[in-house]
Write an enzyme that holds these catalytic residues in place. Structure first.
Site, PDB file in Angstrom:
ATOM      1  N   CYS A   1       0.872  -1.171   0.000  1.00  0.00           N
ATOM      2  CA  CYS A   1       0.000   0.000   0.000  1.00  0.00           C
ATOM      3  C   CYS A   1       0.911   1.222   0.000  1.00  0.00           C
ATOM      4  O   CYS A   1       2.048   1.133   0.462  1.00  0.00           O
ATOM      5  CB  CYS A   1      -0.912  -0.015   1.222  1.00  0.00           C
ATOM      6  SG  CYS A   1      -2.308   1.081   1.011  1.00  0.00           S
TER       7      CYS A   1
ATOM      8  N   CYS B   1      -5.087   0.772  -3.436  1.00  0.00           N
ATOM      9  CA  CYS B   1      -4.605   2.138  -3.228  1.00  0.00           C
ATOM     10  C   CYS B   1      -3.864   2.685  -4.445  1.00  0.00           C
ATOM     11  O   CYS B   1      -3.130   3.648  -4.347  1.00  0.00           O
ATOM     12  CB  CYS B   1      -3.735   2.199  -1.978  1.00  0.00           C
ATOM     13  SG  CYS B   1      -2.596   0.834  -1.793  1.00  0.00           S
TER      14      CYS B   1
ATOM     15  N   CYS C   1       3.152  -3.075  -8.328  1.00  0.00           N
ATOM     16  CA  CYS C   1       4.421  -3.752  -8.054  1.00  0.00           C
ATOM     17  C   CYS C   1       5.129  -3.990  -9.377  1.00  0.00           C
ATOM     18  O   CYS C   1       4.476  -4.169 -10.400  1.00  0.00           O
ATOM     19  CB  CYS C   1       4.166  -5.118  -7.426  1.00  0.00           C
ATOM     20  SG  CYS C   1       3.479  -5.071  -5.792  1.00  0.00           S
TER      21      CYS C   1
END
Length: 144
Positions: A15, A89, A93
């Site tokens: 996050c 959020c 990645c």
């Protein structure tokens, strides 16, 4: 889903600030799965401390995250994880072959009181329980 050494699966929760949702998810997974799963959490723009309302909500569930510290997301953390879970959020990645990527849509606990964080905590617990059943069940799945 064993990790690269064939032993236990590893999960990375991501996050932006690594101060609320990802910290609660990591704590639930550690609490519920014990040493059956390797757990990491990180954020692309870590906060200065874990959200006090998240700390309070988890303490109500008997889990102490008061000593946790937000950590920066690294490429190494993604490479070392079998499952990478973003927490709704907008964070992403780095993508590597062979990794599983999930996004859990969760309300942001930032700036909220413990009353608003409790339902987020409980939703995360349910998601983590489902994840454990899939990647680290207490009884191995039968093969046909």
């Amino acid at each position: 889903m064993p990790d690269s050494t064939g032993t236990k699966p590893s999960v990375l929760f991501v996050c932006v600030h690594n101060a609320g949702r990802s910290q609660m998810a990591a704590a639930w997974l550690t609490h519920l799965a014990g040493d059956r799963v390797e757990v990491r959490s990180a954020g692309s723009d870590p906060g200065k401390q874990v959200n006090p309302a998240a700390v309070a909500a988890m303490a109500e569930a008997g889990i102490d995250i008061s000593a946790e510290v937000p950590k920066i997301l690294t490429v190494e953390a993604v490479k070392e994880s079998d499952v990478c879970i973003t927490m709704g959020c907008g964070d992403t990645c780095p993508v590597f072959p062979g990794k599983r990527y999930l996004d859990w849509t969760l309300d942001d606990p930032a700036g909220q009181g413990v009353e608003a964080v409790r339902p987020i905590r409980d939703q995360i617990k349910t998601l983590v329980e489902n994840l454990i059943a899939e990647i680290a069940p207490t009884t191995p799945k039968a093969t046909t």
